[in-house]
Design a protein around this motif. Structure first.
Motif, mmCIF file in Angstrom:
data_model
loop_
_atom_site.group_PDB
_atom_site.id
_atom_site.type_symbol
_atom_site.label_atom_id
_atom_site.label_comp_id
_atom_site.label_asym_id
_atom_site.label_seq_id
_atom_site.Cartn_x
_atom_site.Cartn_y
_atom_site.Cartn_z
ATOM 1 N N PHE A 22 0.830 -1.205 0.000
ATOM 2 C CA PHE A 22 0.000 0.000 0.000
ATOM 3 C C PHE A 22 0.864 1.254 0.000
ATOM 4 O O PHE A 22 0.621 2.190 -0.781
ATOM 5 C CB PHE A 22 -0.922 -0.011 1.215
ATOM 6 C CG PHE A 22 -1.635 1.299 1.447
ATOM 7 C CD1 PHE A 22 -2.644 1.712 0.596
ATOM 8 C CD2 PHE A 22 -1.271 2.121 2.506
ATOM 9 C CE1 PHE A 22 -3.293 2.925 0.793
ATOM 10 C CE2 PHE A 22 -1.920 3.331 2.716
ATOM 11 C CZ PHE A 22 -2.938 3.731 1.857
ATOM 12 N N VAL A 23 1.869 1.303 0.851
ATOM 13 C CA VAL A 23 2.746 2.475 0.922
ATOM 14 C C VAL A 23 3.483 2.672 -0.405
ATOM 15 O O VAL A 23 3.609 3.798 -0.901
ATOM 16 C CB VAL A 23 3.746 2.326 2.081
ATOM 17 C CG1 VAL A 23 4.790 3.431 2.039
ATOM 18 C CG2 VAL A 23 3.006 2.355 3.416
ATOM 19 N N ALA A 24 3.942 1.576 -1.004
ATOM 20 C CA ALA A 24 4.701 1.676 -2.250
ATOM 21 C C ALA A 24 3.830 2.168 -3.398
ATOM 22 O O ALA A 24 4.253 3.021 -4.183
ATOM 23 C CB ALA A 24 5.312 0.321 -2.600
ATOM 24 N N VAL A 25 2.594 1.663 -3.499
ATOM 25 C CA VAL A 25 1.748 2.069 -4.619
ATOM 26 C C VAL A 25 1.301 3.525 -4.459
ATOM 27 O O VAL A 25 1.217 4.277 -5.436
ATOM 28 C CB VAL A 25 0.545 1.121 -4.780
ATOM 29 C CG1 VAL A 25 -0.539 1.373 -3.741
ATOM 30 C CG2 VAL A 25 -0.042 1.238 -6.182
ATOM 31 N N PHE A 26 1.053 3.948 -3.233
ATOM 32 C CA PHE A 26 0.687 5.345 -3.021
ATOM 33 C C PHE A 26 1.892 6.254 -3.283
ATOM 34 O O PHE A 26 1.756 7.321 -3.887
ATOM 35 C CB PHE A 26 0.171 5.551 -1.601
ATOM 36 C CG PHE A 26 -0.191 6.981 -1.297
ATOM 37 C CD1 PHE A 26 -1.297 7.570 -1.887
ATOM 38 C CD2 PHE A 26 0.584 7.741 -0.432
ATOM 39 C CE1 PHE A 26 -1.628 8.895 -1.631
ATOM 40 C CE2 PHE A 26 0.258 9.065 -0.163
ATOM 41 C CZ PHE A 26 -0.851 9.634 -0.767
#
Length: 242
Positions: A22-26
């Protein structure tokens, strides 16, 4: 000894890898921005998705009523943020890129923190594809700086790798199993590969040359290919033993 179960009773994606995804895609979406007006909808969507994730985790801990309410509210906030982006008077290209990236982030989140786990892998695959299309279009159409485009592409692929790990671990051992050490090792290996690919691509871009946007696309493809090939050789998790 029985080893790992073939059909875990709780096949939900592993939380630690899901959080990294989630952090990487955001982060990929933020890195690929070219218009400041794109920031507010994405940040509001991130708030909604954070609430959604919190609700899902509450449901897993047994607080089903509260968790469902928080999950539903977070989903409403996230989708409302995407819907409201059409009122920002953005040019068509940045608007479509924003919608693609935002929708992809929503799908990835629903895949790694699912309310129902049946479509987890399909959601993550579709979501990563949408975000990748968004950041690539930003590089080609809106002329994002090469270093930002490279960071965005690398983080998309890191999100894909960690999301796949989260879903696979959930299918193999279940969400209730203690897999944090395996997830941490995998995330560190993938992050190391991503960092090397990023440094090499930016270093190559500094070599004096006469080029155009085609050069930027070529470098992005080099980074993508390098990262994918390296990830394919990262040691995989052991298969379940009977």
């Amino acid at each position: 000894m029985s080893g790992l179960p073939d059909k875990p009773t709780d096949p939900t994606p592993a939380s630690a890898s899901a959080g990294v995804a989630f952090v990487a895609v955001f982060g990929a979406c933020i890195a690929g921005l070219t218009d400041p007006r794109q920031t507010a909808p994405l940040l509001l969507e991130a708030i909604g998705l954070t609430l959604l994730i919190g609700g899902v985790l509450l449901r897993r801990r047994g607080y089903r009523l509260v968790g469902s309410a928080v999950t539903g509210f977070g989903f409403i906030v996230a989708t409302a943020a995407l819907g409201a982006s059409v009122t920002l008077s953005l040019p068509l290209s940045p608007l479509l890129i924003l919608l693609a990236s935002g929708s992809g982030t929503l799908l990835v989140t629903l895949g790694v923190f699912p309310v129902y786990g049946r479509f987890a892998r399909s959601f993550t695959t579709a979501g990563v594809a949408l975000v990748f299309a968004g950041v690539t279009a930003t590089a080609l159409i809106d002329g994002a700086p090469l270093w930002r485009s490279t960071v965005a592409v690398t983080m998309v692929l890191l999100s894909w790798d960690t999301a796949e790990r989260a879903v696979t671990l959930g299918e193999r051992v279940g969400g209730a199993a203690e897999t944090r050490s395996v997830e941490l090792a995998g995330a560190m290996a993938s992050s190391g590969v991503a960092l090397i690919a990023l440094i090499l691509t930016i270093a190559v871009s500094r070599i004096p040359a006469i080029g155009s946007s085609i050069e930027g696309l070529a470098l992005l493809l080099v980074a993508t290919t390098t990262f994918l090939l390296a990830l394919a050789h990262v040691p995989q998790m052991p298969t379940p033993r009977q």
